[in-house]
Design a protein around this motif. Structure first.
Motif, PDB file in Angstrom:
ATOM      1  N   TYR A 131       0.835  -1.202   0.000  1.00 44.14           N
ATOM      2  CA  TYR A 131       0.000   0.000   0.000  1.00 44.14           C
ATOM      3  C   TYR A 131       0.870   1.252   0.000  1.00 44.14           C
ATOM      4  N   TYR A 132       1.839   1.324   0.905  1.00 48.06           N
ATOM      5  CA  TYR A 132       2.704   2.502   0.987  1.00 48.06           C
ATOM      6  C   TYR A 132       3.551   2.658  -0.280  1.00 48.06           C
ATOM      7  N   CYS A 133       4.043   1.557  -0.823  1.00 50.77           N
ATOM      8  CA  CYS A 133       4.842   1.631  -2.055  1.00 50.77           C
ATOM      9  C   CYS A 133       4.016   2.123  -3.237  1.00 50.77           C
ATOM     10  N   SER A 180       9.826   3.989  -4.395  1.00 50.70           N
ATOM     11  CA  SER A 180       9.537   3.036  -3.330  1.00 50.70           C
ATOM     12  C   SER A 180       9.537   1.625  -3.881  1.00 50.70           C
ATOM     13  N   LEU A 237      10.469   3.751   1.121  1.00 48.49           N
ATOM     14  CA  LEU A 237       9.524   4.775   0.692  1.00 48.49           C
ATOM     15  C   LEU A 237      10.330   6.047   0.467  1.00 48.49           C
ATOM     16  N   TYR A 244      -1.417  13.137  -0.994  1.00 46.70           N
ATOM     17  CA  TYR A 244      -1.057  12.300   0.163  1.00 46.70           C
ATOM     18  C   TYR A 244      -2.195  12.225   1.172  1.00 46.70           C
ATOM     19  N   LEU A 266      -3.395   8.467   1.714  1.00 45.83           N
ATOM     20  CA  LEU A 266      -3.066   7.867   3.010  1.00 45.83           C
ATOM     21  C   LEU A 266      -4.279   7.821   3.939  1.00 45.83           C
ATOM     22  N   ASP A 283      -3.805   6.129   8.867  1.00 39.97           N
ATOM     23  CA  ASP A 283      -4.189   5.358   7.683  1.00 39.97           C
ATOM     24  C   ASP A 283      -4.986   4.114   8.080  1.00 39.97           C
ATOM     25  N   TRP A 336       0.297   9.857  10.292  1.00 40.31           N
ATOM     26  CA  TRP A 336       1.068  10.667   9.350  1.00 40.31           C
ATOM     27  C   TRP A 336       0.732  12.137   9.570  1.00 40.31           C
TER      28      TRP A 336
END
Length: 140
Positions: free
Chosen positions: A21-23, A29, A43, A78, A82, A96, A102
């Motif tokens: 998910y983050y990548c 990333s 990341l 973002y 996120l 998230d 975050w």
């Protein structure tokens, strides 16, 4: 000798899903390595470890990752990506869908807060916001 430092994020069986998910959100990333217990990933060229540690620990806002953004478009992107399926909070903070906190902030915030006589006005404006607005902070 290298004393490399990076955060280890404790998940309850979702480390790989979180890393993927983050990548998908951050440029530059990638997944570096993975096994059933640990996923190493980067990341924006920052290294992270995701650990499938079990249910005994949960994330709290006491630890958060700051994402500095040059433009309002970056903040918006973002913020939406996120925060989707998570929780939005005040002052540019969100959690998230995995519970990780975050802070999505403008890069200009440091300089705005250091201008003589302006820091109080900027802080007052910031405290009223959920998603931060660069234009409104600059005009404070």
């Amino acid at each position: 000798m290298t004393n490399e430092m990076y955060p280890c994020l404790w998940f309850d069986g979702q480390a790989k899903a979180a890393a993927d998910y983050y990548c998908s959100i951050f440029k530059n990333s990638k997944i570096l390595s993975e096994n059933p217990v640990v996923v190493m990933f980067e990341l924006n060229d920052n290294k992270f470890m995701g650990l499938n540690g079990g249910p005994q620990y949960q994330f709290t806002p006491a630890t958060s990752f700051v994402v500095e953004c040059d433009t309002q478009e970056e903040i918006d992107r973002y913020w939406e990506q996120l925060g989707k399926d998570g929780r939005y909070d005040r002052c540019g903070w969100l959690s998230d869908k995995f519970g990780v906190s975050w802070q999505i902030v403008p890069t200009a915030l440091k300089s705005l807060m250091s201008e003589p006589g302006k820091a109080q006005r900027v802080m007052a404006a910031l405290m009223k916001m959920t998603k931060l607005d660069i234009k409104a902070l600059s005009e404070a």
